[in-house]
Design a protein around this motif. Structure first.
Motif, PDB file in Angstrom:
ATOM      1  N   SER A   1       0.834  -1.196   0.000  1.00 26.12           N
ATOM      2  CA  SER A   1       0.000   0.000   0.000  1.00 26.12           C
ATOM      3  C   SER A   1       0.877   1.257   0.000  1.00 26.12           C
ATOM      4  CB  SER A   1      -0.915  -0.010   1.228  1.00 26.12           C
ATOM      5  OG  SER A   1      -0.140   0.031   2.412  1.00 26.12           O
ATOM      6  N   LYS A   2       0.240   2.440  -0.118  1.00 29.41           N
ATOM      7  CA  LYS A   2       0.978   3.709  -0.151  1.00 29.41           C
ATOM      8  C   LYS A   2       1.701   3.969   1.169  1.00 29.41           C
ATOM      9  CE  LYS A   2      -2.017   5.976  -3.536  1.00 29.41           C
ATOM     10  NZ  LYS A   2      -2.897   7.147  -3.803  1.00 29.41           N
ATOM     11  N   ALA A   3       1.018   3.671   2.275  1.00 30.97           N
ATOM     12  CA  ALA A   3       1.649   3.880   3.574  1.00 30.97           C
ATOM     13  C   ALA A   3       2.843   2.949   3.761  1.00 30.97           C
ATOM     14  CB  ALA A   3       0.641   3.657   4.701  1.00 30.97           C
ATOM     15  N   GLY A   4       2.714   1.684   3.313  1.00 30.87           N
ATOM     16  CA  GLY A   4       3.829   0.765   3.437  1.00 30.87           C
ATOM     17  C   GLY A   4       5.009   1.161   2.581  1.00 30.87           C
ATOM     18  N   VAL A   5       4.727   1.594   1.353  1.00 30.68           N
ATOM     19  CA  VAL A   5       5.808   2.038   0.466  1.00 30.68           C
ATOM     20  C   VAL A   5       6.509   3.265   1.034  1.00 30.68           C
ATOM     21  CG1 VAL A   5       6.307   2.948  -1.829  1.00 30.68           C
ATOM     22  CG2 VAL A   5       4.732   1.016  -1.565  1.00 30.68           C
ATOM     23  N   TRP A   6       5.721   4.197   1.614  1.00 28.62           N
ATOM     24  CA  TRP A   6       6.319   5.417   2.195  1.00 28.62           C
ATOM     25  C   TRP A   6       7.186   5.081   3.402  1.00 28.62           C
ATOM     26  CZ3 TRP A   6       5.737   7.899   6.964  1.00 28.62           C
ATOM     27  CH2 TRP A   6       6.274   9.192   7.010  1.00 28.62           C
ATOM     28  N   CYS A   7       6.717   4.158   4.253  1.00 25.56           N
ATOM     29  CA  CYS A   7       7.501   3.772   5.422  1.00 25.56           C
ATOM     30  C   CYS A   7       8.787   3.056   5.009  1.00 25.56           C
ATOM     31  CB  CYS A   7       6.684   2.870   6.344  1.00 25.56           C
ATOM     32  SG  CYS A   7       5.299   3.711   7.151  1.00 25.56           S
ATOM     33  N   ARG A   8       8.701   2.203   3.996  1.00 26.20           N
ATOM     34  CA  ARG A   8       9.907   1.507   3.529  1.00 26.20           C
ATOM     35  C   ARG A   8      10.911   2.469   2.923  1.00 26.20           C
ATOM     36  NH1 ARG A   8       8.602  -3.029  -0.489  1.00 26.20           N
ATOM     37  NH2 ARG A   8       6.842  -1.680  -0.978  1.00 26.20           N
ATOM     38  N   SER A   9      10.439   3.427   2.169  1.00 27.34           N
ATOM     39  CA  SER A   9      11.350   4.414   1.579  1.00 27.34           C
ATOM     40  C   SER A   9      11.982   5.304   2.648  1.00 27.34           C
ATOM     41  CB  SER A   9      10.601   5.273   0.560  1.00 27.34           C
ATOM     42  OG  SER A   9       9.545   5.978   1.184  1.00 27.34           O
ATOM     43  N   LEU A  10      11.192   5.677   3.667  1.00 27.43           N
ATOM     44  CA  LEU A  10      11.734   6.487   4.760  1.00 27.43           C
ATOM     45  C   LEU A  10      12.793   5.716   5.535  1.00 27.43           C
ATOM     46  CD1 LEU A  10      11.502   9.152   6.362  1.00 27.43           C
ATOM     47  CD2 LEU A  10       9.769   8.026   7.782  1.00 27.43           C
ATOM     48  N   PHE A  11      12.517   4.454   5.828  1.00 36.71           N
ATOM     49  CA  PHE A  11      13.489   3.626   6.520  1.00 36.71           C
ATOM     50  C   PHE A  11      14.751   3.454   5.691  1.00 36.71           C
ATOM     51  CE2 PHE A  11      15.264  -0.608   7.345  1.00 36.71           C
ATOM     52  CZ  PHE A  11      15.599  -0.462   8.685  1.00 36.71           C
ATOM     53  N   SER A  12      14.586   3.290   4.394  1.00 43.85           N
ATOM     54  CA  SER A  12      15.746   3.150   3.517  1.00 43.85           C
ATOM     55  C   SER A  12      16.577   4.425   3.485  1.00 43.85           C
ATOM     56  CB  SER A  12      15.273   2.778   2.112  1.00 43.85           C
ATOM     57  OG  SER A  12      16.360   2.691   1.227  1.00 43.85           O
ATOM     58  N   ASP A  13      15.912   5.590   3.477  1.00 42.29           N
ATOM     59  CA  ASP A  13      16.652   6.857   3.477  1.00 42.29           C
ATOM     60  C   ASP A  13      17.439   7.037   4.765  1.00 42.29           C
ATOM     61  OD1 ASP A  13      15.624   7.368   0.986  1.00 42.29           O
ATOM     62  OD2 ASP A  13      13.972   8.633   1.724  1.00 42.29           O
ATOM     63  N   TYR A  14      16.809   6.743   5.903  1.00 42.09           N
ATOM     64  CA  TYR A  14      17.516   6.878   7.175  1.00 42.09           C
ATOM     65  C   TYR A  14      18.672   5.885   7.268  1.00 42.09           C
ATOM     66  CZ  TYR A  14      14.423  10.239   9.441  1.00 42.09           C
ATOM     67  OH  TYR A  14      13.757  11.372   9.800  1.00 42.09           O
ATOM     68  N   LYS A  15      18.463   4.710   6.761  1.00 42.18           N
ATOM     69  CA  LYS A  15      19.515   3.706   6.780  1.00 42.18           C
ATOM     70  C   LYS A  15      20.704   4.151   5.938  1.00 42.18           C
ATOM     71  CE  LYS A  15      20.338  -1.159   5.671  1.00 42.18           C
ATOM     72  NZ  LYS A  15      19.723  -2.410   5.140  1.00 42.18           N
ATOM     73  N   GLU A  16      20.429   4.715   4.763  1.00 36.83           N
ATOM     74  CA  GLU A  16      21.496   5.188   3.896  1.00 36.83           C
ATOM     75  C   GLU A  16      22.210   6.391   4.514  1.00 36.83           C
ATOM     76  OE1 GLU A  16      23.939   5.072   0.575  1.00 36.83           O
ATOM     77  OE2 GLU A  16      22.417   3.649   1.293  1.00 36.83           O
ATOM     78  N   ALA A  17      21.447   7.277   5.170  1.00 39.24           N
ATOM     79  CA  ALA A  17      22.066   8.442   5.818  1.00 39.24           C
ATOM     80  C   ALA A  17      22.976   8.012   6.967  1.00 39.24           C
ATOM     81  CB  ALA A  17      20.979   9.391   6.319  1.00 39.24           C
ATOM     82  N   CYS A  18      22.535   7.056   7.760  1.00 35.31           N
ATOM     83  CA  CYS A  18      23.373   6.558   8.853  1.00 35.31           C
ATOM     84  C   CYS A  18      24.631   5.886   8.327  1.00 35.31           C
ATOM     85  CB  CYS A  18      22.579   5.587   9.732  1.00 35.31           C
ATOM     86  SG  CYS A  18      21.219   6.356  10.645  1.00 35.31           S
ATOM     87  N   ARG A  19      24.490   5.150   7.243  1.00 32.67           N
ATOM     88  CA  ARG A  19      25.661   4.490   6.662  1.00 32.67           C
ATOM     89  C   ARG A  19      26.656   5.517   6.152  1.00 32.67           C
ATOM     90  NH1 ARG A  19      27.811   2.918   2.026  1.00 32.67           N
ATOM     91  NH2 ARG A  19      26.217   4.056   0.851  1.00 32.67           N
ATOM     92  N   GLU A  20      26.155   6.557   5.461  1.00 32.60           N
ATOM     93  CA  GLU A  20      27.048   7.602   4.968  1.00 32.60           C
ATOM     94  C   GLU A  20      27.716   8.360   6.111  1.00 32.60           C
ATOM     95  OE1 GLU A  20      24.789  10.079   2.443  1.00 32.60           O
ATOM     96  OE2 GLU A  20      24.604   8.591   0.819  1.00 32.60           O
ATOM     97  N   MET A  21      26.986   8.562   7.208  1.00 33.91           N
ATOM     98  CA  MET A  21      27.565   9.259   8.352  1.00 33.91           C
ATOM     99  C   MET A  21      28.693   8.437   8.978  1.00 33.91           C
ATOM    100  SD  MET A  21      25.596  10.950  11.604  1.00 33.91           S
ATOM    101  CE  MET A  21      24.602   9.475  11.786  1.00 33.91           C
ATOM    102  N   VAL A  22      28.475   7.147   9.110  1.00 39.86           N
ATOM    103  CA  VAL A  22      29.520   6.294   9.676  1.00 39.86           C
ATOM    104  C   VAL A  22      30.733   6.236   8.755  1.00 39.86           C
ATOM    105  CG1 VAL A  22      30.089   3.939  10.375  1.00 39.86           C
ATOM    106  CG2 VAL A  22      27.883   4.942  11.021  1.00 39.86           C
ATOM    107  N   VAL A  23      30.498   6.111   7.450  1.00 41.72           N
ATOM    108  CA  VAL A  23      31.605   6.056   6.492  1.00 41.72           C
ATOM    109  C   VAL A  23      32.355   7.388   6.469  1.00 41.72           C
ATOM    110  CG1 VAL A  23      32.174   5.823   4.049  1.00 41.72           C
ATOM    111  CG2 VAL A  23      30.516   4.272   5.089  1.00 41.72           C
TER     112      VAL A  23
END
Length: 252
Positions: free
Chosen positions: A33-55
């Motif tokens: 659904s739209k809410a599920g896709v939005w939550c997955r994309s938000l989680f993916s963005d935060y995950k990528e931001a945390c990875r870039e911060m650590v790197v």
């Protein structure tokens, strides 16, 4: 009876097998659904931001340490920002310190500043504003409980351009800086020394040799005098008296 039990078990098994795909289909529906896709994309963005911060912190440790220090300093300043109660406690403590001194000993600057703050506090015109990292104490025109037209109407209130002139103290890192600055040498009346020459108005700390000499003389003052020392002092006094008498005779 046995046939009834077998039929019941078969019905329960069929119900369980029918419910399992339904639950799976509902989860898939919620996931897509739209809410599920939005939550997955938000989680993916935060995950990528945390990875870039650590790197980035691993590749540039100096820059990361500077950022961490700034964030830690801001957090410490935020949690040590003094409030209105701390200012009133500091003002009461400074007022008590001045009250223990004679009016002839108090510093005029310290006494005038504290007395003006106490007067504004008694009139209800001493206000406090917290800005997160620091606090401000400023002077208001009226008490907020006053029902005068000038005090309640915002159109005739003081403009914001005059606010810097109304600031009386700044609280930062757990201290009220202007109050502490005004209370410097609060027990020294500068008016008693204003008639002295300029070089006598300024005092400098004693040197190491002077401190050692004063300590030595202080220790020697507590030593008991012996008979020989008393005789020497008596002889010195007699000689001084003889010299004074001879000088007076020669002058006559």
């Amino acid at each position: 009876m046995a046939s009834l039990r077998v039929a019941t078990r078969m019905f329960c098994a069929a119900a369980e097998t029918a419910a399992a795909p339904a639950a799976k289909s509902r989860w898939e529906t919620l996931k897509n659904s739209k809410a599920g896709v939005w939550c997955r994309s938000l989680f993916s963005d935060y995950k990528e931001a945390c990875r870039e911060m650590v790197v980035g912190a691993w590749e540039r440790p100096l820059k990361a340490s500077v950022y961490v220090s700034l964030l830690g300093g801001a957090w410490a300043c935020f949690h040590t920002t003094p409030d209105q109660s701390s200012f009133e406690a500091a003002l009461l403590e400074r007022s008590n310190q001045l009250a223990l001194l004679s009016p002839w000993i108090r510093n005029a600057t310290s006494d005038g500043h504290v007395q003006s703050l106490v007067k504004l506090r008694n009139e209800g015109r001493l206000h406090h504003a917290s800005l997160g990292l620091l606090s401000l104490v400023y002077r208001a025109s009226y008490d907020p409980d006053v029902t005068l037209y000038e005090a309640q109407c915002s159109n005739v209130s003081a403009p914001w351009l005059e606010f810097p002139k109304r600031v009386l103290d700044v609280g930062f890192a757990g201290r009220w800086w202007i109050l502490d600055l005004k209370m410097k040498d609060y027990d020294v009346n500068e008016d008693d020394f204003k008639h002295l020459p300029a070089h006598m108005q300024v005092t400098s700390p004693p040197s190491v040799q002077e401190v050692e000499r004063n300590e030595r003389l202080h220790k020697e003052s507590w030593v008991a005098l012996t008979v020989e020392d008393e005789e020497k002092e008596a002889n010195v006094v007699d000689r001084k008296e003889e010299r004074v008498s001879e000088e007076s005779q020669t002058q006559a």
